[in-house]
Design an enzyme around this catalytic site. Structure first.
Site, PDB file in Angstrom:
ATOM      1  N   LYS A  12       0.862  -1.189   0.000  1.00  0.00           N
ATOM      2  CA  LYS A  12       0.000   0.000   0.000  1.00  0.00           C
ATOM      3  C   LYS A  12       0.891   1.228   0.000  1.00  0.00           C
ATOM      4  CE  LYS A  12      -4.419   1.163   0.207  1.00  0.00           C
ATOM      5  NZ  LYS A  12      -5.615   0.484  -0.295  1.00  0.00           N
ATOM      6  N   ASP A  19      -7.090   4.456  -4.486  1.00  0.00           N
ATOM      7  CA  ASP A  19      -7.729   4.322  -3.167  1.00  0.00           C
ATOM      8  C   ASP A  19      -8.323   5.707  -2.887  1.00  0.00           C
ATOM      9  OD1 ASP A  19      -7.877   2.389  -0.674  1.00  0.00           O
ATOM     10  OD2 ASP A  19      -7.351   4.313   0.179  1.00  0.00           O
TER      11      ASP A  19
HETATM   12  P1  NDP Z   1     -12.944   7.983  -2.530  1.00  0.00           P
HETATM   13  O1  NDP Z   1     -11.861   8.969  -2.340  1.00  0.00           O
HETATM   14  O2  NDP Z   1     -13.509   7.793  -3.890  1.00  0.00           O
HETATM   15  O3  NDP Z   1     -14.166   8.320  -1.545  1.00  0.00           O
HETATM   16  C1  NDP Z   1     -13.979   8.393  -0.164  1.00  0.00           C
HETATM   17  C2  NDP Z   1     -15.304   8.784   0.478  1.00  0.00           C
HETATM   18  O4  NDP Z   1     -15.185   8.660   1.895  1.00  0.00           O
HETATM   19  C3  NDP Z   1     -15.672  10.231   0.223  1.00  0.00           C
HETATM   20  O5  NDP Z   1     -17.071  10.361   0.234  1.00  0.00           O
HETATM   21  C4  NDP Z   1     -15.033  10.946   1.415  1.00  0.00           C
HETATM   22  O6  NDP Z   1     -15.633  12.196   1.722  1.00  0.00           O
HETATM   23  C5  NDP Z   1     -15.301   9.954   2.513  1.00  0.00           C
HETATM   24  N1  NDP Z   1     -14.275  10.053   3.566  1.00  0.00           N
HETATM   25  C6  NDP Z   1     -12.936  10.015   3.413  1.00  0.00           C
HETATM   26  N2  NDP Z   1     -12.311  10.143   4.589  1.00  0.00           N
HETATM   27  C7  NDP Z   1     -13.282  10.243   5.514  1.00  0.00           C
HETATM   28  C8  NDP Z   1     -13.285  10.371   6.917  1.00  0.00           C
HETATM   29  N3  NDP Z   1     -12.136  10.418   7.623  1.00  0.00           N
HETATM   30  N4  NDP Z   1     -14.490  10.429   7.539  1.00  0.00           N
HETATM   31  C9  NDP Z   1     -15.640  10.375   6.827  1.00  0.00           C
HETATM   32  N5  NDP Z   1     -15.698  10.259   5.510  1.00  0.00           N
HETATM   33  C10 NDP Z   1     -14.544  10.181   4.856  1.00  0.00           C
HETATM   34  O7  NDP Z   1     -12.369   6.604  -1.939  1.00  0.00           O
HETATM   35  P2  NDP Z   1     -12.865   5.123  -2.224  1.00  0.00           P
HETATM   36  O8  NDP Z   1     -14.335   5.105  -2.396  1.00  0.00           O
HETATM   37  O9  NDP Z   1     -11.992   4.553  -3.265  1.00  0.00           O
HETATM   38  O10 NDP Z   1     -12.463   4.389  -0.845  1.00  0.00           O
HETATM   39  C11 NDP Z   1     -13.350   4.310   0.263  1.00  0.00           C
HETATM   40  C12 NDP Z   1     -12.895   3.205   1.183  1.00  0.00           C
HETATM   41  O11 NDP Z   1     -12.890   1.951   0.475  1.00  0.00           O
HETATM   42  C13 NDP Z   1     -11.469   3.340   1.754  1.00  0.00           C
HETATM   43  O12 NDP Z   1     -11.425   2.772   3.046  1.00  0.00           O
HETATM   44  C14 NDP Z   1     -10.645   2.493   0.791  1.00  0.00           C
HETATM   45  O13 NDP Z   1      -9.430   2.038   1.391  1.00  0.00           O
HETATM   46  C15 NDP Z   1     -11.616   1.334   0.561  1.00  0.00           C
HETATM   47  N6  NDP Z   1     -11.370   0.556  -0.649  1.00  0.00           N
HETATM   48  C16 NDP Z   1     -11.337   1.138  -1.884  1.00  0.00           C
HETATM   49  C17 NDP Z   1     -11.148   0.377  -2.998  1.00  0.00           C
HETATM   50  C18 NDP Z   1     -11.228   0.928  -4.385  1.00  0.00           C
HETATM   51  O14 NDP Z   1     -11.210   0.126  -5.328  1.00  0.00           O
HETATM   52  N7  NDP Z   1     -11.336   2.217  -4.577  1.00  0.00           N
HETATM   53  C19 NDP Z   1     -10.879  -1.079  -2.895  1.00  0.00           C
HETATM   54  C20 NDP Z   1     -11.014  -1.606  -1.552  1.00  0.00           C
HETATM   55  C21 NDP Z   1     -11.217  -0.791  -0.487  1.00  0.00           C
HETATM   56  P3  NDP Z   1     -14.920  13.568   1.247  1.00  0.00           P
HETATM   57  O15 NDP Z   1     -15.097  13.609  -0.223  1.00  0.00           O
HETATM   58  O16 NDP Z   1     -15.644  14.628   1.988  1.00  0.00           O
HETATM   59  O17 NDP Z   1     -13.472  13.448   1.664  1.00  0.00           O
END
Ligand code: NDP
Length: 449
Positions: free
Chosen positions: A128, A168
């Site tokens: 990562k 991510d």
């Molecule tokens: P994105 O950046 O596309 O979206 C993240 C979302 O989570 C946004 O809505 C963001 O809000 C919100 N967010 C981020 N940090 C916080 C926080 N500290 N508290 C509350 N809300 C928060 O990321 P992904 O959708 O790609 O990833 C989301 C999760 O899924 C992560 O844990 C990631 O590790 C996991 N994941 C992702 C994969 C992928 O293929 N993308 C694969 C497997 C796991 P805002 O826009 O306001 O920051």
């Protein structure tokens, strides 16, 4: 609580050496609590120092990322790549760009990724990386210059047979494309498999964008059917986050007959009793890159609430936390229980605190850890690499069908392991043990490395 003497000793050592890494310690503790159920049957692990090696990343790289903003000012961020475990394949795992990124966060994610990648059945080790750079509010030019600077250091540590990053939080199609462009320019090779989540015109896979969210719903559907005789049909669903994972989890939920009534971003959440209109949400998040509060301004009958943590007070049958680590605490879990929720399936990595997991499990809700239920993203990254190696592209349906099959198999592996270790239906224990045994076997076979 860890009671096995060997695991206890290794955990005490990790706590002493990594005392300032709370997220990493949390992830290790959860896994060790599961491994207690099998470690006694393997005295050879202790003789081979297996668990000590398993919790120590093979390599950690930290580097300076200087870049120039639109006003001409020089900015400096910190970059990381943690190459955690390559026992079963080249390191693989996403890059996260978010101000909260530090070594503890990247190590916990790399550790989890090792087990997750093992569960996919594809030959991928765990890694990562990321940076404390915040793409929010930056121009495309600034994001490009940052990505180019980041890759100018990272390129020497990665490669299709060494380490293959992906996206991510904060790293989507735009960022992956800039990163790939710079990699290609430096190495003078079109080495498509080095990064996944690429655009469709330069080696990306159909269905990769949707894969994590879709895969989460495929996994949840399998668990609901097998353990409860239920489905998404007619269920009310709450999804935290509104990024890549949340958006496509919502889309698949709706396709499977569920109604998504609440979604969030880091500032607050929206509630739409008619069911969230995904066309509006996608436009706000994908095209306008705006706050989720805009949804309530534009969709009559919906509400916006400040503060994302309260989203778990919205009544639902199924909860899909898809935002970030430790986003659901004990109170959030208790609110779900009080409202009659039947299952919590993690789309994010480690979104539930240990206290929240205890509440959910002790009240008999179905619970799946992210390393199993969100593994569809990395599995489809593996399929993207397969297509790159074969120099051909599969159709959307072909990739989606393979993803569906993989998620069913991951569910089965977790369930079977839960039965074998005497905890039938405990998908957390099942995921940790099933993921670990394969890595352990490969590590034992390869000697002390
Ligand atoms: P994105 O950046 O596309 O979206 C993240 C979302 O989570 C946004 O809505 C963001 O809000 C919100 N967010 C981020 N940090 C916080 C926080 N500290 N508290 C509350 N809300 C928060 O990321 P992904 O959708 O790609 O990833 C989301 C999760 O899924 C992560 O844990 C990631 O590790 C996991 N994941 C992702 C994969 C992928 O293929 N993308 C694969 C497997 C796991 P805002 O826009 O306001 O920051």
């Amino acid at each position: 609580m860890i009671s096995n003497a060997y695991l206890k000793r290794v955990y005490a050592d990790v706590c002493r050496r990594d005392a300032n890494e709370p997220e990493f310690l949390q992830a290790v503790q959860e896994v060790f609590e599961s491994l207690e159920l099998v470690v006694d049957q393997h005295p050879e692990w202790e003789r081979a120092g297996l668990i000590e090696r398993f919790v120590e990343p093979e390599r950690v790289v930290s580097f300076r990322v200087p870049w120039t903003d639109d006003a001409g000012a020089v900015r400096v961020n910190r970059g990381f790549r943690v190459q955690f475990n390559s026992a079963i394949g080249p390191y693989k795992g996403g890059l996260r760009f978010h101000p909260s990124v530090n070594l503890s966060v990247i190590k916990f994610l790399g550790f989890e990724q090792t087990l997750k990648n093992s569960l996919t059945t594809l030959p991928m080790g765990g890694g990562k990386g990321g940076s404390d750079f915040d793409p929010k509010g930056k121009s495309d030019g600034e994001v490009m210059r940052f990505c180019q600077s980041f890759m100018t250091e990272l390129y020497r540590h990665i490669g299709q047979f060494t380490d293959t990053p992906a996206g991510d939080i904060g790293v989507g199609g735009r960022e992956v494309a800039y990163l790939y462009g710079q990699y290609k320019r430096i190495v003078n090779r079109f080495e498509a498999g080095v990064l996944t989540g690429k655009g469709l015109t330069f080696g990306g896979s159909l269905a990769r964008t949707q894969a994590t969210g879709y895969g989460l719903c495929y996994y949840a559907a399998e668990a609901l059917d097998h353990l409860r005789g239920e489905s998404f049909q007619g269920k009310t669903v709450v999804i935290s986050g509104s990024g890549n994972v949340a958006q496509y989890a919502a889309e698949k939920c709706i396709q499977l007959g569920g109604k998504v009534v609440a979604m969030s971003d880091s500032q607050g959440y929206i509630y739409d009793p008619k069911g969230v209109d995904l066309q509006v949400l996608f436009d706000i998040k994908q095209r306008r890159r705006a706050r989720i509060s805009v949804y309530a301004d534009e969709v009559p009958g919906s509400e916006y609430h400040e503060g994302c943590r309260n989203i778990w007070t919205v009544k639902c049958d199924i909860a899909l936390p898809c935002a970030s680590q430790n986003e659901m605490d004990e109170d959030g879990a208790k609110a779900l229980v009080a409202n009659g929720c039947i299952g919590v399936f993690e789309g994010a990595n480690m979104p539930l605190t240990p206290e929240a997991i205890a509440v959910v499990q002790s009240n008999g809700l179905l619970y799946s850890p992210g390393k199993a239920s969100n593994a569809g993203g990395v599995a489809t990254s593996g399929l993207e690499m397969s297509q790159n190696s074969m120099r051909l592209s599969w159709s959307f349906d072909e990739v989606d069908q393979r993803l569906h099959e993989i998620m069913k198999n991951i569910y089965k592996a977790c369930y079977d392991a839960s039965v074998q270790c005497g905890r039938p239906g405990d998908l957390m224990v099942g995921a940790n043990i099933a993921g670990f045994l394969k890595v352990a076997d490969a590590m034992m076979a390869q000697g002390i490395v």
